[in-house]
Design an enzyme around this catalytic site. Structure first.
Site, short mmCIF file in Angstrom:
data_model
loop_
_atom_site.label_atom_id
_atom_site.label_comp_id
_atom_site.label_asym_id
_atom_site.label_seq_id
_atom_site.Cartn_x
_atom_site.Cartn_y
_atom_site.Cartn_z
N GLY B 11 116.57 59.19 190.28
CA GLY B 11 116.39 59.55 188.88
C GLY B 11 117.59 59.13 188.03
N ASN B 12 118.77 59.09 188.65
CA ASN B 12 119.97 58.69 187.91
C ASN B 12 119.91 57.23 187.49
OD1 ASN B 12 121.44 61.15 187.86
ND2 ASN B 12 121.90 60.86 190.03
N LYS B 127 119.61 74.71 193.60
CA LYS B 127 119.60 73.60 192.64
C LYS B 127 119.76 74.11 191.21
CE LYS B 127 118.38 69.75 194.94
NZ LYS B 127 118.97 68.42 194.78
N LYS B 211 113.49 64.29 196.29
CA LYS B 211 112.57 63.15 196.15
C LYS B 211 112.55 62.25 197.40
CE LYS B 211 115.19 59.31 195.01
NZ LYS B 211 116.37 59.84 195.68
N LYS B 273 119.61 61.79 202.25
CA LYS B 273 118.99 60.47 202.38
C LYS B 273 118.83 60.11 203.86
CE LYS B 273 120.91 58.90 198.01
NZ LYS B 273 119.77 59.32 197.17
#
Lengths: 312, 312
Positions: B11-12, B127, B211, B273
């Site tokens: 998203g960044n 979060k 994500k 990740k």
């Protein structure tokens, strides 16, 4: 397989808050799933007037607070409204399908609708959107952002955007594939995100595409049998509200045109619905458009009520 | 037909404003369309941290102004972000396809990801989302809305939400149909709209699904060959930033687990990740996950760079 039906649902039927919408989509889902249960293929289009208005207003307001979130262009607000409404609507339909043990799937496609940049509507913006402004603020917006602003019934000044006609649907092949595979698709939400073609690019434009016209366009593209335009009343009337009021069961294109010329249908209300119905019915022999209420959709398709506009 | 590839985009990488996003999606589209041009089937997932943060903040701020738009629950903000990001992303990919005369179609599916309501993450929200509040406001939100609030590095108090694991994708049959028909799909945006199952209903929950995990899940469901997790660096390193830093080319699941245990990967950065890559590679023999940068995705798939995590 029975009929392929595009259903155009009004944005006002979806309420003004997320809580209202979450409740109202359940009422919406039932008659839609009735059609599906009877073997019809359904594509769902919807309005977004109150919802995109709310999102656009919130983005405007928040951009002016000390925390200043970015200003959000109108087409992007429309894209957000498709996600917001689609999420609730697909969920309600999914639940209704499951509770009737119908093994079908539903989803929302983020959909752009192409308009002609030379559409004369761009010369004459008419759709008010977003916040109310003072005369001074309004002058500033005209100068700085080239907005078209109009005075709105003594409540202040509002931005107006054009309402061009849809000429194509950018994601039509995606929608076709899903319909051909017997999925239920929610598409052209709010009339679609309005875009114009510039070479290979699609450029978002601040505009509102009438959701009934966009529904007629996708119905035409999908070679649908029926377009159902949902409204608050069961049938269309001539001499509406008068002593000689008459509810209409069936109209040919010529009859519809004649009634329009005689001024029977209110602009911004029944007129665009009748026009959209005529546009679809007129696009090919055998295509039918039905104007009726959500609750009567099934009865209407079975010929028991509603106003049918036919190409005969 | 070559490989079926799910690409997880950060998203960044999409910027903080609509103007930035509109520019950045063009850079994103090129390497994605490179993969498509080389015959691969591509499914695109993306983050939404800055975007859903901005939407959520704007909705919060606007609800407190005198014009008071409705308060917007977090899952609805996520749905909006899928529309907002999907619109720009599908447009940029469409343009890149057209300019290379590739006859393929792309669209965004509004996607809900199912989480387990008994996921232990719900006991431990981590979060941070939305606006900063004073201690007093924070106490009020805890009392009135049962929010979990934490003090954020001296900048004030923020709401925190849980980050549960994805267990299924509600719209998977829709995504499958589109992929099987060789369309390009944008799905599980922002990790998907988080929902829990209650009987026949899906109920939105305030949560953020990672994500990369959501991408691993949809890759598994679609029986993809590759999951590509895009990040700022070309390869994963051990002893990152130290004298004995070593860039990794290939990792078995055991090696990856060992490096995790040795603390080589930063939580909230490379660790999730690597975990998501292991989750996908570990789900079936032959599945491969690649961690690399956007620019190197094509080189990575051809075995020239990136860190490959394999199930051997």
């Amino acid at each position: 397989m029975k009929d392929k039906i595009v259903v155009a649902l009004g944005g006002n039927a979806l309420g003004k808050t997320p809580e209202e919408q979450l409740k109202l989509v359940k009422d919406t889902a039932k008659p839609i799933v009735d059609l599906i249960q009877h073997g019809h293929q359904v594509v769902l289009a919807h309005g977004n007037g109150p919802q995109v208005g709310m999102i656009n207003l919130a983005m405007d307001l928040a951009s002016k607070t000390p925390d200043a979130t970015p200003e959000m262009p109108f087409p992007e607000c429309g894209a957000m409204s498709q996600g917001y409404i689609g999420y609730h609507l697909q969920n309600a339909i999914r639940e209704e399908l499951l509770s009737r043990s119908i093994d079908k799937h539903v989803a929302t496609v983020v959909t752009q609708v192409i308009v002609d940049k030379d559409d004369s509507a761009f010369q004459n913006p008419t759709k008010p959107i977003g916040a109310f402004y003072t005369e001074e603020e309004s002058k500033k917006l005209i100068a700085e952002k080239k907005y078209v602003m109009v005075e709105d019934a003594g409540r202040g000044y509002r931005r107006v955007v054009p309402s061009p006609l849809p000429i194509d649907v950018a994601e039509k092949e995606i929608v076709k594939t899903l319909v051909d595979n017997d999925h239920i698709v929610i598409t052209v939400g709010g009339g679609g995100i309005p875009v114009v073609v510039e070479g290979n690019q699609l450029i978002g434009v601040p505009a509102v595409i009438d959701k009934d016209f966009a529904s007629a366009k996708i119905a035409e593209i999908l070679d649908a049998d029926y377009l159902i335009i949902l409204t608050a009343v069961e049938k269309v009337a001539i001499n509406f509200g008068k002593e000689n009021e008459k509810w209409l069961e069936k109209l040919t294109l010529d009859e519809a045109e004649q009634y329009i010329q005689e001024g029977h249908f209110a602009p911004g209300s029944m007129l665009p619905k009748v026009r959209a119905a005529m546009m679809f019915a007129g696009s090919k022999k055998g295509r039918k458009a039905l104007i009726t209420s959500l609750e009567k959709a099934e009865d209407g398709i079975e010929g028991r009520t509603g106003t049918l506009i036919v190409n005969e």
